[in-house]
Design a protein around this motif. Structure first.
Motif, PDB file in Angstrom:
ATOM      1  N   VAL A  88      57.889  52.401  71.376  1.00  0.00           N
ATOM      2  CA  VAL A  88      56.468  51.740  71.764  1.00  0.00           C
ATOM      3  C   VAL A  88      55.747  52.123  70.480  1.00  0.00           C
ATOM      4  O   VAL A  88      56.207  53.381  69.704  1.00  0.00           O
ATOM      5  N   SER A  89      54.494  51.631  70.026  1.00  0.00           N
ATOM      6  CA  SER A  89      53.841  51.915  68.789  1.00  0.00           C
ATOM      7  C   SER A  89      52.752  53.034  68.896  1.00  0.00           C
ATOM      8  O   SER A  89      52.407  52.746  70.093  1.00  0.00           O
ATOM      9  N   THR A  90      52.654  53.968  68.155  1.00  0.00           N
ATOM     10  CA  THR A  90      51.801  55.116  68.359  1.00  0.00           C
ATOM     11  C   THR A  90      50.748  54.846  67.307  1.00  0.00           C
ATOM     12  O   THR A  90      49.509  55.413  67.271  1.00  0.00           O
ATOM     13  N   ALA A  91      51.026  53.997  66.216  1.00  0.00           N
ATOM     14  CA  ALA A  91      49.762  53.829  65.167  1.00  0.00           C
ATOM     15  C   ALA A  91      50.167  52.422  64.442  1.00  0.00           C
ATOM     16  O   ALA A  91      51.363  52.325  63.949  1.00  0.00           O
ATOM     17  N   TRP A  92      49.140  51.521  64.369  1.00  0.00           N
ATOM     18  CA  TRP A  92      49.344  50.582  63.344  1.00  0.00           C
ATOM     19  C   TRP A  92      49.471  50.544  62.002  1.00  0.00           C
ATOM     20  O   TRP A  92      48.741  51.463  61.230  1.00  0.00           O
ATOM     21  N   LYS A  93      50.253  49.866  61.315  1.00  0.00           N
ATOM     22  CA  LYS A  93      50.226  49.789  59.798  1.00  0.00           C
ATOM     23  C   LYS A  93      50.231  48.390  59.308  1.00  0.00           C
ATOM     24  O   LYS A  93      50.734  47.593  59.901  1.00  0.00           O
ATOM     25  N   LEU A  94      49.679  48.438  58.230  1.00  0.00           N
ATOM     26  CA  LEU A  94      49.329  46.977  57.445  1.00  0.00           C
ATOM     27  C   LEU A  94      50.700  46.365  57.116  1.00  0.00           C
ATOM     28  O   LEU A  94      50.787  45.239  57.303  1.00  0.00           O
ATOM     29  N   LEU A  95      51.344  47.275  56.545  1.00  0.00           N
ATOM     30  CA  LEU A  95      52.664  46.868  55.864  1.00  0.00           C
ATOM     31  C   LEU A  95      53.762  47.777  56.451  1.00  0.00           C
ATOM     32  O   LEU A  95      53.830  48.739  56.705  1.00  0.00           O
ATOM     33  N   GLY A  96      54.713  46.850  56.849  1.00  0.00           N
ATOM     34  CA  GLY A  96      56.006  47.254  57.432  1.00  0.00           C
ATOM     35  C   GLY A  96      55.910  47.731  58.793  1.00  0.00           C
ATOM     36  O   GLY A  96      55.009  47.326  59.392  1.00  0.00           O
ATOM     37  N   LYS A  97      56.913  48.347  59.565  1.00  0.00           N
ATOM     38  CA  LYS A  97      56.781  48.675  60.962  1.00  0.00           C
ATOM     39  C   LYS A  97      55.651  49.610  61.306  1.00  0.00           C
ATOM     40  O   LYS A  97      55.264  50.536  60.432  1.00  0.00           O
ATOM     41  N   ASN A  98      54.971  49.645  62.477  1.00  0.00           N
ATOM     42  CA  ASN A  98      54.246  50.628  62.893  1.00  0.00           C
ATOM     43  C   ASN A  98      54.952  52.008  63.188  1.00  0.00           C
ATOM     44  O   ASN A  98      56.115  52.013  63.318  1.00  0.00           O
ATOM     45  N   ASP A  99      54.077  52.901  63.392  1.00  0.00           N
ATOM     46  CA  ASP A  99      54.709  54.433  63.640  1.00  0.00           C
ATOM     47  C   ASP A  99      55.013  53.906  65.068  1.00  0.00           C
ATOM     48  O   ASP A  99      54.368  53.372  65.936  1.00  0.00           O
ATOM     49  N   ARG A 100      56.062  54.667  65.526  1.00  0.00           N
ATOM     50  CA  ARG A 100      56.374  54.332  67.019  1.00  0.00           C
ATOM     51  C   ARG A 100      57.554  55.785  67.347  1.00  0.00           C
ATOM     52  O   ARG A 100      57.715  56.720  66.804  1.00  0.00           O
ATOM     53  N   ILE A 101      57.491  55.486  68.879  1.00  0.00           N
ATOM     54  CA  ILE A 101      58.432  56.507  69.367  1.00  0.00           C
ATOM     55  C   ILE A 101      59.728  55.449  69.820  1.00  0.00           C
ATOM     56  O   ILE A 101      59.486  54.482  70.473  1.00  0.00           O
ATOM     57  N   GLU A 102      60.995  56.030  69.479  1.00  0.00           N
ATOM     58  CA  GLU A 102      62.146  55.140  69.759  1.00  0.00           C
ATOM     59  C   GLU A 102      62.854  55.941  70.697  1.00  0.00           C
ATOM     60  O   GLU A 102      62.851  57.284  70.768  1.00  0.00           O
ATOM     61  N   VAL A 103      63.535  55.248  71.723  1.00  0.00           N
ATOM     62  CA  VAL A 103      64.329  55.782  72.787  1.00  0.00           C
ATOM     63  C   VAL A 103      65.903  55.247  72.638  1.00  0.00           C
ATOM     64  O   VAL A 103      65.959  54.012  72.459  1.00  0.00           O
ATOM     65  N   ILE A 104      66.836  56.127  72.412  1.00  0.00           N
ATOM     66  CA  ILE A 104      68.180  55.712  72.549  1.00  0.00           C
ATOM     67  C   ILE A 104      69.059  56.327  73.583  1.00  0.00           C
ATOM     68  O   ILE A 104      68.405  57.469  74.130  1.00  0.00           O
ATOM     69  N   SER A 105      70.150  55.899  73.717  1.00  0.00           N
ATOM     70  CA  SER A 105      71.094  56.555  74.565  1.00  0.00           C
ATOM     71  C   SER A 105      72.273  57.048  73.861  1.00  0.00           C
ATOM     72  O   SER A 105      72.684  56.330  73.196  1.00  0.00           O
ATOM     73  N   VAL A 106      72.780  58.036  74.365  1.00  0.00           N
ATOM     74  CA  VAL A 106      74.031  58.758  73.364  1.00  0.00           C
ATOM     75  C   VAL A 106      74.948  59.174  74.444  1.00  0.00           C
ATOM     76  O   VAL A 106      74.568  59.921  75.412  1.00  0.00           O
TER      77      VAL A 106
END
Length: 161
Positions: free
Chosen positions: A25-43
């Motif tokens: 999910v995005s947490t902050a919009w960025k003009l260039l590149g991907k937005n700041d975000r929270i990523e979820v993974i399973s391990v």
């Protein structure tokens, strides 16, 4: 022979950090590149079948990520659950052992998931934290999966896989 050794080492490193990307999910919009975000993974724990850990962590986007110079914050969380009817433990379980780590900056910072075992309570404890060579962070999260549950003992210990 040298090429085979290099490929083997690379394969071992990749398998040690095996995970499955769930989403973000995005947490902050960025003009260039991907937005700041929270990523979820399973391990998956390589020595403990039947337990899956879900890890969320903050990921910096923008131009710094485009060129590989981002430094992610030390914010992370872990929740581990029993995902099979039986938890099967292979080999000797150390008191504490890294089951996953990922780079969190270009130099000297990693996010770790560590498995610990409380023998007295027969419980697996999973801790996520971030380390840094000079200035580490106390931010952490912990999750526990007990062997003794309402249905009885769900753990089975075996010598090898």
């Amino acid at each position: 022979m040298k090429k085979i050794m290099i490929l083997t080492c690379f394969a071992v490193l990749l398998s040690a950090n095996e995970h499955n990307f769930i989403g973000s999910v995005s947490t902050a919009w960025k003009l260039l590149g991907k937005n700041d975000r929270i990523e979820v993974i399973s391990v998956k724990d390589p020595k403990v079948d039947g337990v899956t850990c879900y890890v969320s962590y903050a990921k910096k986007g923008g131009t710094s990520e485009l060129v590989g110079l981002e430094e992610d914050t030390s914010d992370a969380s872990v929740s581990c659950v029993q995902t099979d009817s039986k938890i099967v433990v292979f080999g000797d379980v150390k008191k504490e052992e890294d089951i996953f780590k990922k780079r969190s900056s270009i130099l000297f910072k990693k996010t770790h998931v560590v498995r610990m075992f409380d023998e007295k309570a027969q419980t697996f404890i999973y801790l996520v934290y971030s380390d840094k060579l000079v200035d580490g962070s106390p931010n952490n999260s912990v999750s526990a999966v007990p062997c003794k549950q309402a249905v009885g003992n769900v753990c089975e210990f075996k010598d090898e896989k």
